[in-house]
Design a protein around this motif. Structure first.
Motif, short mmCIF file in Angstrom:
data_model
loop_
_atom_site.label_atom_id
_atom_site.label_comp_id
_atom_site.label_asym_id
_atom_site.label_seq_id
_atom_site.Cartn_x
_atom_site.Cartn_y
_atom_site.Cartn_z
N VAL A 191 12.19 22.36 4.53
CA VAL A 191 12.66 21.04 4.22
C VAL A 191 13.61 20.97 3.06
O VAL A 191 13.37 21.95 1.85
CB VAL A 191 11.59 20.19 3.58
CG1 VAL A 191 11.91 18.75 3.48
CG2 VAL A 191 10.36 20.23 4.81
N LEU A 195 9.77 11.40 11.43
CA LEU A 195 8.42 12.09 10.73
C LEU A 195 8.58 11.58 9.13
O LEU A 195 7.42 11.13 8.78
CB LEU A 195 8.60 13.64 10.70
CG LEU A 195 8.63 14.36 11.94
CD1 LEU A 195 8.66 15.87 11.94
CD2 LEU A 195 7.32 13.92 12.72
N SER A 196 9.51 11.31 8.52
CA SER A 196 9.50 10.94 7.13
C SER A 196 9.18 9.47 7.26
O SER A 196 8.37 9.05 6.31
CB SER A 196 10.84 11.13 6.64
OG SER A 196 11.32 12.53 6.54
N ARG A 227 6.54 17.15 9.36
CA ARG A 227 7.68 17.41 8.72
C ARG A 227 7.84 18.49 7.80
O ARG A 227 8.84 19.18 7.65
CB ARG A 227 7.52 15.89 7.61
CG ARG A 227 9.01 15.89 7.08
CD ARG A 227 10.13 15.52 7.95
NE ARG A 227 11.26 15.61 7.18
CZ ARG A 227 12.04 16.65 6.75
NH1 ARG A 227 11.92 17.64 7.36
NH2 ARG A 227 13.43 16.39 6.21
N ASP A 244 14.72 16.07 0.37
CA ASP A 244 13.69 15.46 1.11
C ASP A 244 12.39 15.54 0.86
O ASP A 244 11.37 15.00 0.74
CB ASP A 244 13.84 15.94 2.59
CG ASP A 244 15.16 15.50 3.11
OD1 ASP A 244 15.73 14.37 2.68
OD2 ASP A 244 15.85 16.08 4.06
N ALA A 268 2.43 13.07 11.02
CA ALA A 268 3.68 13.18 10.63
C ALA A 268 4.30 13.86 9.46
O ALA A 268 5.03 14.67 9.33
CB ALA A 268 4.35 11.77 10.61
N GLU A 285 13.65 14.44 11.80
CA GLU A 285 13.21 14.39 10.43
C GLU A 285 13.21 13.04 9.92
O GLU A 285 12.25 12.78 9.18
CB GLU A 285 14.31 15.37 9.64
CG GLU A 285 14.46 16.70 10.07
CD GLU A 285 15.65 17.49 9.04
OE1 GLU A 285 16.47 16.66 8.62
OE2 GLU A 285 15.65 18.52 9.36
#
Length: 824
Positions: free
Chosen positions: A610, A585-586, A605, A614, A601, A582
């Motif tokens: 989620v 990707l963030s 994500r 986030d 990404a 996570e």
């Protein structure tokens, strides 16, 4: 002055002036050499035909070292040239002697014996000189030395790694002590014979003599006697005080025991030189007995200079738990360690491991005790390996035959507990198998010294540590990386520095470096620096959660598009946790410079549920971050689809806020879609935008009414494009958005209104066709409109022209003319 120097040289045998020296400078008042000359002349005038023992102790070694070092190529009597680090040891000793002789009075100092332990191999009886114990017994109640130590000022030491040639350095001191009696002490009988062989090869066999007792006159002024520390501890009071002016202590760290150190302090007249590869014996230091250091060559520098064989490392996870094995006297208790390791299944596994990884490569295996060594030898032979176990029980003749057979290649693996940890050397030994781990840095360093000798067919020495891959330096078991304080472990890679001048490789590399590595230093700052520098090669499964997130942060910022497939395997194979994925990707979506990677990404994500915080960060990122300015519509489309598919874990009210915030970020696109669904949308939106007061609220009410009547995609686009200026207008719009349908359906409809991302253009090189010159025939044919005209047109490239693009429609609010009915 020159005549006096020649007279003194004839009296002692060492030159006081060397070729090219100015007597006024070399023998200036106050210099050490002038002091030696004045003292020599005084003894000559007093009628002494030979120098006194006191004079030779003070000046003899100094003059001999000046002679050896004055040569362009310092060498032994047999012509073996000293290497740079060996010359450094001699030069350091000369510097200390000159400084001591130039002082007004000879200093007396104490070599304090700090530590609560002491007793080593030299403390044993003579018949036990060669016992094979796994550890050195320590007496915790031994008191530290205190008292007068007049000989401390004449005791020096130098530290060179094992296999770097300390014996040749000792031969250099023997060469400098050409007219001095030399006593060489070592800790085992086996090393006494080895020293005799080495000094015989260097040309000093004619000086060998038995020990000279007190009151006996030596037959010559330059005897060389080689004995053990155990012998010296028993006979120190019986040795002649005038026969020996230089004492060389091999493996000086084994001379720190109570009896041996007491004997050294009592025999205080000679100059002592301690040679060691390690400064420490449990809690004692070599400096306690040998205070002055003349040279120090770290292991890393020796490897960089090419003095020792490079070292590679292989870590094998231990099959037996030794957490319950106590540490006694600085190392694991031998019986408890043997009870944990000496099992038939483990011995068979060790033999199979050696056979599968190293085959017939010569090596040495360290076992947890004598019985364990013999049991291992049996299993190694059963596995087809030519192995033999040796110990203190082995008769001396058989031991010598076994070691000779190893040198001839008739035996490939020697198994022992501790007998061959010090003193024994074999250049062909390549593998050091730490089957019995040790908690002592001294023992570990002595063990690996057995494979550090250079050999033409040895590419590098291989150290096998039975520890986990991620074991840090704080663990009880010493490893090669903890000994060298290395920052990371890479299986099969060289741990010691690369030599400055690479030697021509003749041997096949037994271990090849793997593509991954793991930090093993316990220092947090250094671990993070390793992760930051080597993030592409880090294996994340050996990192904790915080370090995995840090690694994912660095990777998300720096990864390139062509690295994505290989990097993704670290997650798909389960080597990194969900939190690291996570984070990666963030960060990649927020900070990576590659647009395609950011988009990929972001989609990955939101492919899984989620959390609210986030997802809120992602909404803010896509709608406001400058890197997403050119890809905002595509990013909004991804997030709206995620809301529509239920990937965002949040209350419906929060989902609605995110949905309409994302829609407003793409108002122009939604405006165009609304105009396609309802041609009057431009007029309505323009009226709402250009009106104020109650007219504005009436126009908003009309827009809401139209939006409810349109299909979901058109109505959602119309409401996303509208903006109220009064509280009542905003309330109308909010109510209409709530009543339009389920928020997931609205989000999906708004996402459908946005165009799909364009596929990346393939970059292909096209050959340009050469233009043929137009002749009169082609011109006439073109005018006639015949088929020849078309062919000529193709040849001229007329068909490659690009049609002009249609102008992009302007914003609805700027293009709609407000009618008199709707205008204020």
């Amino acid at each position: 002055m020159q005549a006096a120097a020649l007279r003194a040289q004839a009296w002692y045998g060492e030159p006081f002036l060397h070729a090219g020296e100015n007597p006024a400078v070399a023998l200036a008042p106050g210099t050490a050499r002038r002091g030696a000359l004045d003292s020599a002349l005084a003894e000559i005038e007093a009628g002494r035909r030979t120098p006194s023992s006191r004079w030779r102790v003070r000046y003899g070694l100094m003059l001999g070292l000046e002679r050896v070092l004055a040569s362009p190529t310092p060498a032994t009597a047999a012509g073996t040239e000293l290497r740079r680090h060996q010359v450094d040891a001699l030069a350091g000793m000369l510097t200390e002697l000159i400084a001591a002789n130039q002082r007004a009075a000879e200093e007396n100092g104490n070599g304090d014996g700090h530590g609560a332990e002491a007793a080593d191999a030299a403390e044993l009886d003579e018949e036990d000189d060669d016992f094979d114990a796994g550890v050195i017994d320590e007496d915790a109640d031994e008191a530290a030395f205190s008292g007068d130590d007049p000989g401390a000022a004449r005791r020096y030491r130098f530290r060179h790694p094992t296999a770097s040639g300390k014996t040749i350095a000792a031969a250099g001191f023997v060469e400098a002590a050409r007219h001095l009696g030399v006593l060489i002490l070592t800790h085992r009988r086996l090393l006494v014979s080895q020293f005799q062989r080495d000094l015989t090869a260097e040309g000093y066999a004619g000086r060998f003599a038995d020990a000279i007792g007190s009151g006996l006159e030596p037959l010559r002024d330059d005897p060389i006697t080689i004995q053990t520390y155990a012998w010296f501890a028993r006979h120190a009071d019986e040795i002649s005080r005038t026969a020996y002016q230089l004492v060389i202590c091999d493996e000086a760290h084994t001379a720190l025991g109570e009896k041996t150190s007491a004997a050294i302090r009592s025999f205080s007249e000679p100059v002592y030189i301690g040679m060691t590869a390690t400064e420490q014996l449990i809690a004692k230091q070599v400096s306690d007995v040998f205070p002055a250091s003349v040279d120090d060559l770290p292991l890393a520098d020796a490897a960089r200079r090419g003095l020792i064989a490079p070292l590679r490392c292989l870590r094998v996870p231990p099959a037996a738990a030794i957490n319950s094995v106590p540490i006694v006297g600085g190392d694991f208790e031998e019986r408890a360690l043997a009870a944990a390791l000496d099992h038939a299944a483990l011995n068979q596994a060790a033999a199979s491991l050696y056979r599968d990884r190293f085959g017939m490569t010569p090596g040495i295996v360290y076992a947890a005790g004598v019985e364990h060594a013999y049991n291992l030898a049996q299993e190694f032979r059963a596995a087809g390996i030519k192995a033999e176990a040796v110990s203190g029980r082995t008769p001396p003749v058989k031991l010598a035959e076994t070691l000779a057979a190893y040198e001839r290649g008739e035996i490939n693996v020697l198994i022992n507990a501790q007998l061959l940890a010090e003193g024994w050397n074999s250049p062909r030994a390549t593998v050091c198998f730490h089957l019995a781990p040790t908690a002592s840095r001294r023992v570990y360093q002595q063990r690996i010294g057995r494979i550090m000798r250079m050999h033409p067919r040895k590419e590098a020495g291989i150290v096998v540590d039975f520890v986990t891959k991620s074991s840090t330096h704080n663990d009880r078991v010493i490893s090669l990386h903890s000994l060298l304080d290395a920052d990371f472990y890479r299986e099969g890679a060289r741990v010691t520095p690369a030599p400055r001048r690479r030697q021509q490789r003749r041997a096949r590399r037994l271990l090849s470096p793997v593509p991954w590595l793991v930090p093993v230093t316990p220092d947090v700052t250094r671990r993070l620096l390793v992760i930051q520098r080597e993030w592409q090669r880090i294996d994340p499964k050996f990192l904790d959660d915080e370090e995995q997130r840090f690694w994912a942060t660095i990777a998300g910022r720096q990864i390139r598009f062509d690295q994505r497939a290989e990097f993704a395997r670290k997650f798909t194979e389960g080597r990194a946790g969900k939190g690291a994925l996570e984070t990666f990707l963030s960060i990649c979506a927020a900070e990576n410079p590659n647009r395609r990677l950011r988009m990929t990404a972001l989609a990955d994500r939101v492919a899984t549920p989620v959390e609210r915080a986030d997802f809120d960060d992602l909404v803010t990122l896509v709608t406001q971050a400058p890197p997403w300015e050119k890809d905002r519509a595509a990013g909004v489309r991804v997030l709206l689809r995620a809301i529509g598919e239920g990937k965002a874990s949040a209350p419906e009210q929060i989902l609605a806020r995110w949905t309409w915030k994302l829609a407003r970020a793409t108002r122009k696109t939604q405006d165009r879609r609304a105009s396609q669904e309802f041609p009057e949308a431009k007029r309505l939106l323009g009226a709402v935008a250009n009106s104020r007061g109650h007219r504005h609220e009436e126009n908003v009410a009309k827009l809401v009414q139209v939006a409810r009547a349109l299909p979901l995609t058109g109505g959602a686009a119309l409401l996303a494009s509208a903006e109220g200026y009064t509280p009542r207008a905003n309330a109308l719009l909010d109510r209409a958005r709530e009543e339009l349908g389920a928020i997931e359906e609205i989000a999906a409809a708004l996402a459908d209104n946005l165009p799909a991302p364009k596929a990346p253009a393939r970059k292909t090189r096209r050959r340009r066709k050469k233009k043929k010159p137009a002749g009169p025939t082609s011109e006439v044919a073109a005018a006639d409109g015949s088929p020849a005209a078309a062919a000529a047109e193709r040849d001229l490239g007329a068909g490659t022209e690009v049609a002009p693009r249609a102008p992009e429609p302007a914003a609805a609010a700027a293009s709609v003319s407000v009618s008199g009915v709707d205008a204020a």
